[in-house]
Motif scaffolding. Structure first.
Motif, PDB file in Angstrom:
ATOM      1  N   THR A   1       0.833  -1.207   0.000  1.00 20.27           N
ATOM      2  CA  THR A   1       0.000   0.000   0.000  1.00 20.27           C
ATOM      3  C   THR A   1       0.866   1.255   0.000  1.00 20.27           C
ATOM      4  O   THR A   1       1.887   1.294   0.677  1.00 20.27           O
ATOM      5  CB  THR A   1      -0.892   0.020   1.267  1.00 20.27           C
ATOM      6  OG1 THR A   1      -1.712  -1.149   1.283  1.00 20.27           O
ATOM      7  CG2 THR A   1      -1.764   1.262   1.325  1.00 20.27           C
TER       8      THR A   1
ATOM      9  N   THR B   1      -0.658   7.966   2.217  1.00 23.46           N
ATOM     10  CA  THR B   1      -0.320   9.379   2.110  1.00 23.46           C
ATOM     11  C   THR B   1      -0.746  10.093   3.396  1.00 23.46           C
ATOM     12  O   THR B   1      -1.795   9.778   3.974  1.00 23.46           O
ATOM     13  CB  THR B   1      -1.014  10.063   0.911  1.00 23.46           C
ATOM     14  OG1 THR B   1      -2.427  10.047   1.106  1.00 23.46           O
ATOM     15  CG2 THR B   1      -0.665   9.377  -0.405  1.00 23.46           C
TER      16      THR B   1
ATOM     17  N   HIS C   1      -0.504   1.623  11.416  1.00 25.34           N
ATOM     18  CA  HIS C   1      -1.270   0.693  10.576  1.00 25.34           C
ATOM     19  C   HIS C   1      -0.552   0.255   9.303  1.00 25.34           C
ATOM     20  O   HIS C   1      -1.010  -0.660   8.634  1.00 25.34           O
ATOM     21  CB  HIS C   1      -2.630   1.306  10.203  1.00 25.34           C
ATOM     22  CG  HIS C   1      -3.546   1.480  11.374  1.00 25.34           C
ATOM     23  ND1 HIS C   1      -3.554   2.608  12.133  1.00 25.34           N
ATOM     24  CD2 HIS C   1      -4.458   0.645  11.940  1.00 25.34           C
ATOM     25  CE1 HIS C   1      -4.441   2.476  13.115  1.00 25.34           C
ATOM     26  NE2 HIS C   1      -5.007   1.296  13.016  1.00 25.34           N
TER      27      HIS C   1
ATOM     28  N   LYS D   1       1.946  -1.649   6.983  1.00 19.84           N
ATOM     29  CA  LYS D   1       2.543  -2.979   7.119  1.00 19.84           C
ATOM     30  C   LYS D   1       3.933  -3.007   6.480  1.00 19.84           C
ATOM     31  O   LYS D   1       4.230  -2.214   5.584  1.00 19.84           O
ATOM     32  CB  LYS D   1       1.626  -4.014   6.462  1.00 19.84           C
ATOM     33  CG  LYS D   1       0.297  -4.161   7.209  1.00 19.84           C
ATOM     34  CD  LYS D   1      -0.682  -5.023   6.443  1.00 19.84           C
ATOM     35  CE  LYS D   1      -0.297  -6.491   6.444  1.00 19.84           C
ATOM     36  NZ  LYS D   1      -0.575  -7.150   7.738  1.00 19.84           N
TER      37      LYS D   1
ATOM     38  N   GLU E   1       4.157   7.674  -9.778  1.00 24.38           N
ATOM     39  CA  GLU E   1       4.725   6.330  -9.947  1.00 24.38           C
ATOM     40  C   GLU E   1       4.582   5.487  -8.687  1.00 24.38           C
ATOM     41  O   GLU E   1       4.361   4.273  -8.763  1.00 24.38           O
ATOM     42  CB  GLU E   1       6.190   6.416 -10.391  1.00 24.38           C
ATOM     43  CG  GLU E   1       6.350   6.830 -11.855  1.00 24.38           C
ATOM     44  CD  GLU E   1       5.310   6.168 -12.785  1.00 24.38           C
ATOM     45  OE1 GLU E   1       5.253   4.919 -12.826  1.00 24.38           O
ATOM     46  OE2 GLU E   1       4.535   6.893 -13.435  1.00 24.38           O
TER      47      GLU E   1
ATOM     48  N   ALA F   1       2.084   5.733  -6.588  1.00 26.64           N
ATOM     49  CA  ALA F   1       0.669   5.313  -6.570  1.00 26.64           C
ATOM     50  C   ALA F   1       0.433   4.175  -7.551  1.00 26.64           C
ATOM     51  O   ALA F   1      -0.333   3.247  -7.284  1.00 26.64           O
ATOM     52  CB  ALA F   1      -0.234   6.506  -6.892  1.00 26.64           C
ATOM     53  N   ALA F   2       1.130   4.240  -8.699  1.00 28.10           N
ATOM     54  CA  ALA F   2       0.941   3.200  -9.718  1.00 28.10           C
ATOM     55  C   ALA F   2       1.585   1.874  -9.316  1.00 28.10           C
ATOM     56  O   ALA F   2       1.052   0.804  -9.610  1.00 28.10           O
ATOM     57  CB  ALA F   2       1.515   3.678 -11.054  1.00 28.10           C
ATOM     58  N   SER F   3       2.709   1.966  -8.628  1.00 34.55           N
ATOM     59  CA  SER F   3       3.463   0.744  -8.333  1.00 34.55           C
ATOM     60  C   SER F   3       2.996   0.038  -7.062  1.00 34.55           C
ATOM     61  O   SER F   3       3.451  -1.064  -6.760  1.00 34.55           O
ATOM     62  CB  SER F   3       4.965   1.043  -8.248  1.00 34.55           C
ATOM     63  OG  SER F   3       5.221   1.952  -7.196  1.00 34.55           O
ATOM     64  N   HIS F   4       2.110   0.669  -6.309  1.00 33.76           N
ATOM     65  CA  HIS F   4       1.508  -0.006  -5.153  1.00 33.76           C
ATOM     66  C   HIS F   4       0.087  -0.433  -5.505  1.00 33.76           C
ATOM     67  O   HIS F   4      -0.511   0.085  -6.434  1.00 33.76           O
ATOM     68  CB  HIS F   4       1.544   0.899  -3.925  1.00 33.76           C
ATOM     69  CG  HIS F   4       2.941   1.109  -3.401  1.00 33.76           C
ATOM     70  ND1 HIS F   4       3.842   1.952  -4.016  1.00 33.76           N
ATOM     71  CD2 HIS F   4       3.595   0.528  -2.370  1.00 33.76           C
ATOM     72  CE1 HIS F   4       4.995   1.898  -3.365  1.00 33.76           C
ATOM     73  NE2 HIS F   4       4.872   1.045  -2.366  1.00 33.76           N
ATOM     74  N   ASP F   5      -0.441  -1.377  -4.741  1.00 35.31           N
ATOM     75  CA  ASP F   5      -1.738  -1.970  -5.106  1.00 35.31           C
ATOM     76  C   ASP F   5      -2.921  -1.071  -4.782  1.00 35.31           C
ATOM     77  O   ASP F   5      -3.998  -1.224  -5.356  1.00 35.31           O
ATOM     78  CB  ASP F   5      -1.905  -3.314  -4.385  1.00 35.31           C
ATOM     79  CG  ASP F   5      -0.851  -4.300  -4.838  1.00 35.31           C
ATOM     80  OD1 ASP F   5      -0.906  -4.731  -5.989  1.00 35.31           O
ATOM     81  OD2 ASP F   5       0.059  -4.609  -4.037  1.00 35.31           O
ATOM     82  N   ARG F   6      -2.731  -0.192  -3.833  1.00 34.13           N
ATOM     83  CA  ARG F   6      -3.811   0.711  -3.434  1.00 34.13           C
ATOM     84  C   ARG F   6      -3.185   1.913  -2.738  1.00 34.13           C
ATOM     85  O   ARG F   6      -2.031   1.841  -2.315  1.00 34.13           O
ATOM     86  CB  ARG F   6      -4.787   0.024  -2.462  1.00 34.13           C
ATOM     87  CG  ARG F   6      -4.218  -0.243  -1.090  1.00 34.13           C
ATOM     88  CD  ARG F   6      -5.053  -1.169  -0.255  1.00 34.13           C
ATOM     89  NE  ARG F   6      -5.081  -2.517  -0.803  1.00 34.13           N
ATOM     90  CZ  ARG F   6      -4.046  -3.366  -0.771  1.00 34.13           C
ATOM     91  NH1 ARG F   6      -2.905  -2.999  -0.226  1.00 34.13           N
ATOM     92  NH2 ARG F   6      -4.131  -4.564  -1.300  1.00 34.13           N
ATOM     93  N   THR F   7      -3.973   2.998  -2.624  1.00 36.96           N
ATOM     94  CA  THR F   7      -3.539   4.088  -1.757  1.00 36.96           C
ATOM     95  C   THR F   7      -4.464   4.130  -0.546  1.00 36.96           C
ATOM     96  O   THR F   7      -5.644   3.796  -0.638  1.00 36.96           O
ATOM     97  CB  THR F   7      -3.560   5.471  -2.452  1.00 36.96           C
ATOM     98  OG1 THR F   7      -4.916   5.901  -2.600  1.00 36.96           O
ATOM     99  CG2 THR F   7      -2.877   5.444  -3.812  1.00 36.96           C
ATOM    100  N   ASN F   8      -3.879   4.500   0.576  1.00 39.78           N
ATOM    101  CA  ASN F   8      -4.663   4.704   1.791  1.00 39.78           C
ATOM    102  C   ASN F   8      -4.323   6.112   2.261  1.00 39.78           C
ATOM    103  O   ASN F   8      -3.185   6.399   2.636  1.00 39.78           O
ATOM    104  CB  ASN F   8      -4.290   3.644   2.842  1.00 39.78           C
ATOM    105  CG  ASN F   8      -5.255   3.623   4.013  1.00 39.78           C
ATOM    106  OD1 ASN F   8      -6.027   4.558   4.210  1.00 39.78           O
ATOM    107  ND2 ASN F   8      -5.194   2.568   4.811  1.00 39.78           N
ATOM    108  N   ASN F   9      -5.289   6.997   2.166  1.00 44.15           N
ATOM    109  CA  ASN F   9      -5.045   8.420   2.390  1.00 44.15           C
ATOM    110  C   ASN F   9      -5.480   8.800   3.802  1.00 44.15           C
ATOM    111  O   ASN F   9      -6.665   8.784   4.114  1.00 44.15           O
ATOM    112  CB  ASN F   9      -5.791   9.242   1.334  1.00 44.15           C
ATOM    113  CG  ASN F   9      -5.587   8.677  -0.079  1.00 44.15           C
ATOM    114  OD1 ASN F   9      -6.535   8.272  -0.747  1.00 44.15           O
ATOM    115  ND2 ASN F   9      -4.346   8.581  -0.506  1.00 44.15           N
ATOM    116  N   TRP F  10      -4.500   9.134   4.625  1.00 45.35           N
ATOM    117  CA  TRP F  10      -4.773   9.445   6.045  1.00 45.35           C
ATOM    118  C   TRP F  10      -5.103  10.917   6.176  1.00 45.35           C
ATOM    119  O   TRP F  10      -4.235  11.746   6.389  1.00 45.35           O
ATOM    120  CB  TRP F  10      -3.577   9.027   6.908  1.00 45.35           C
ATOM    121  CG  TRP F  10      -3.388   7.544   6.856  1.00 45.35           C
ATOM    122  CD1 TRP F  10      -2.754   6.838   5.876  1.00 45.35           C
ATOM    123  CD2 TRP F  10      -3.911   6.578   7.772  1.00 45.35           C
ATOM    124  NE1 TRP F  10      -2.851   5.483   6.138  1.00 45.35           N
ATOM    125  CE2 TRP F  10      -3.541   5.301   7.294  1.00 45.35           C
ATOM    126  CE3 TRP F  10      -4.654   6.666   8.963  1.00 45.35           C
ATOM    127  CZ2 TRP F  10      -3.898   4.126   7.959  1.00 45.35           C
ATOM    128  CZ3 TRP F  10      -4.994   5.495   9.626  1.00 45.35           C
ATOM    129  CH2 TRP F  10      -4.622   4.242   9.127  1.00 45.35           C
TER     130      TRP F  10
END
Lengths: 130, 136, 102
Positions: free
Chosen positions: C3, C6, C23, C25, C90, C92-101
């Motif tokens: 993930t 941000t 949170h 990993k 890049e 954002a593209a290379s990870h499976d999802r974004t988690n925006n805090w």
């Protein structure tokens, strides 16, 4: 890769709409697609054509409208959030009996379903907000 | 069309009423329910305050939207992950939260609790399994 | 299945960075941007907690936001990599999802 972008803060108060614009522009310049940007919460205020920032400042609405025109980005303003905050297109203004509308070029008003659909149809979703 | 089902997580980290985020997040969840995706809700940090019982907004002139959480089961939104550490830090226990139930159609419509208490590591694991994470 | 997290809040006024650190990993990435860049500076009360994660997480800061706030590269916590917007995309593209805090 297809990016879906959510903007959930208003322009000029919070940096979110600037950051989202810079991200969208960089994505498009680097060969990615940004099929849709969804404006929610105070983010809907980005879509008014009546804002007049000082001439030596960026015009956030015009930046977005230009990007949408050049790259065919669908700029969607959430209708529920827009109605609360006084953002209306011509059709909605007529329907609600209002004497004016204020939606800028390249923006359209639609439902929250467009946000979910964007999540389903894009590869990555990213939210700029507070 | 199993391939078209994504795991959607709605992350709630903000308290209700002081800002509109909690209410507008709930509106997304309600609309999103029509899209037949695999929906989960996460409540952590100040987001756990959204679920406490006994909310009364008579004195502030805004709508109390907390009962709406109890209706989400009818829309097949049945996974409410609530973080234990966030509750404890705020002097709360599970008993301070509203009871939110759903009818499990795969189990003869038995009534089951929607709230799943998880610890921080379990919350992190659950977040890492999602396709789309929407934060409000 | 990593993930990209941000964080756009100063760690001194909001819990977003701390919660994100709690949170994320192993193998995930954190990008600090907007007011979140203050979390990437050395010598702060949260710097040790951020530096402690530089082994298990990839840490990034958006250079434009750090520069805007007077945080020179030399003041970044060791292990924090500055990226521009193209780098952000890049990640954002290379990870499976974004988690925006937020």
């Amino acid at each position: 890769m297809k990016f879906g972008i959510v903007v959930s803060e208003g322009p000029y108060t919070h940096q979110a709409s600037d950051s989202a614009y810079n991200f969208a522009k960089a994505a498009l310049e680097n060969g990615h697609e940004v099929p849709r940007v969804f404006f929610y919460h105070d983010g809907v205020n980005v879509g008014t054509r009546l804002s007049i920032p000082p001439q030596d400042e960026r015009n956030i609405q015009k930046q977005w409208s230009a990007l949408a025109g050049e790259h065919n980005v669908d700029l969607v303003i959430c209708i529920a959030a827009a109605q609360r905050r006084g953002l209306l297109d011509e059709k909605e203004a007529t329907r609600q009996g209002k004497d004016a509308n204020n939606i800028a070029e390249g923006f359209r008003i639609s439902g929250l379903g467009q946000l979910i659909e964007m999540g389903i149809q894009t590869d990555r979703l990213i939210t700029f907000g507070d | 069309m199993e391939d078209n089902i994504k795991k959607f997580l709605y992350v709630n980290r903000k308290a209700p009423y002081g800002t509109i985020y909690a209410l507008e997040a709930l509106e997304v969840v309600l609309i999103g329910a029509a899209f037949d995706q695999d929906v989960s809700l996460a409540f952590l940090d100040d987001g756990v305050f959204q679920l406490v019982k006994g909310q009364n907004t008579d004195g502030i002139g805004v709508k109390n939207f907390s009962p709406t959480f109890r209706a989400l089961g009818d829309y097949e939104v049945t996974k409410f992950y609530v973080e234990k550490e966030s509750l404890e830090e705020r002097g709360l226990t599970a008993d301070d939260l509203q009871e939110i139930m759903y009818e499990d159609e795969d189990d003869d419509y038995a009534e089951k609790p929607s709230i799943r208490l998880v610890n921080r590591a379990e919350m992190a694991d659950m977040m890492a399994e999602q396709d789309v994470v929407l934060s409000f | 299945m990593a993930t990209l997290h941000t964080v756009n809040k100063s760690p001194f006024g909001a819990s977003a960075l701390q919660s994100c650190l709690n949170h994320a990993k192993d193998g995930d990435a954190i990008l600090m941007f907007e007011d979140g860049v203050y979390g990437a500076a050395q010598g702060t009360i949260i710097a040790d907690a951020v530096a402690a994660k530089s082994g298990s997480l990839s840490l990034y800061v958006l250079k434009g936001d750090a520069d805007a706030r007077g945080i020179a590269d030399a003041r970044l916590i060791e292990g924090v990599t500055p990226v521009d917007y193209a780098g952000f995309v890049e990640l954002a593209a290379s990870h499976d999802r974004t988690n925006n805090w937020l």
